[in-house]
Write a protein that holds these residues in place. Structure first.
Motif, PDB file in Angstrom:
ATOM      1  N   PHE A 120       2.090 -19.458  21.594  1.00  0.00           N
ATOM      2  CA  PHE A 120       2.309 -19.833  20.801  1.00  0.00           C
ATOM      3  C   PHE A 120       2.245 -19.567  19.624  1.00  0.00           C
ATOM      4  CE2 PHE A 120       0.532 -22.232  24.944  1.00  0.00           C
ATOM      5  CZ  PHE A 120       2.249 -22.961  25.286  1.00  0.00           C
TER       6      PHE A 120
ATOM      7  N   MET B  21       8.467 -25.811  28.287  1.00  0.00           N
ATOM      8  CA  MET B  21       7.865 -24.473  28.566  1.00  0.00           C
ATOM      9  C   MET B  21       8.058 -24.570  30.122  1.00  0.00           C
ATOM     10  SD  MET B  21       3.173 -24.270  28.492  1.00  0.00           S
ATOM     11  CE  MET B  21       3.529 -25.603  29.724  1.00  0.00           C
TER      12      MET B  21
ATOM     13  N   VAL C 165       1.112 -17.515  27.817  1.00  0.00           N
ATOM     14  CA  VAL C 165       1.635 -18.230  27.347  1.00  0.00           C
ATOM     15  C   VAL C 165       1.565 -18.358  25.865  1.00  0.00           C
ATOM     16  CG1 VAL C 165       3.686 -20.370  27.044  1.00  0.00           C
ATOM     17  CG2 VAL C 165       2.548 -19.671  29.315  1.00  0.00           C
TER      18      VAL C 165
ATOM     19  N   PHE D 128       6.713 -19.058  22.396  1.00  0.00           N
ATOM     20  CA  PHE D 128       7.145 -19.846  22.178  1.00  0.00           C
ATOM     21  C   PHE D 128       7.230 -20.439  20.481  1.00  0.00           C
ATOM     22  CE2 PHE D 128       5.900 -21.220  26.687  1.00  0.00           C
ATOM     23  CZ  PHE D 128       7.300 -21.754  26.768  1.00  0.00           C
TER      24      PHE D 128
ATOM     25  N   ARG E  56       6.497 -30.289  27.692  1.00  0.00           N
ATOM     26  CA  ARG E  56       5.646 -29.711  29.437  1.00  0.00           C
ATOM     27  C   ARG E  56       7.015 -29.120  30.258  1.00  0.00           C
ATOM     28  NH1 ARG E  56       2.241 -30.596  33.599  1.00  0.00           N
ATOM     29  NH2 ARG E  56       1.026 -32.152  32.240  1.00  0.00           N
TER      30      ARG E  56
END
Length: 90
Positions: free
Chosen positions: A15, A62, A13, A90, A59
């Protein structure tokens, strides 16, 4: 993507194009899929997350994004042999 027992996939992931978390897992639980953060085994045999959200709202956002992408990819793979790799930012 994997399909080994309860482990269904790994992902990374990203960010804001400045921070990445590798080894996020998608696991089939007894009732539904869930996201497990990267972890390592400590001396007593327990596992501790090495990275994880502190804020529960984040959380949930995500996890929702990760599972939505997983379902999208799995839906596209019905007759596909190749396993795609794609970043979710993200």
């Amino acid at each position: 993507m994997r399909d080994e027992g309860n482990l269904k996939a790994f992902c990374s992931v990203v960010f804001d194009d400045v921070f990445i978390v590798h080894s996020v897992k998608i696991i089939q639980g007894k009732e539904c899929l869930f996201v497990a953060m990267p972890s390592r085994e400590v001396r007593n045999g327990e596992f501790r997350d090495t990275a994880h959200p502190i804020d529960n709202d984040f959380r949930l956002r995500m996890e929702t994004a990760i599972l939505a992408k997983y379902h999208e990819v799995v839906g596209q793979m019905v007759d596909s042999v190749s396993l795609p790799t794609e970043d979710v930012t993200f």
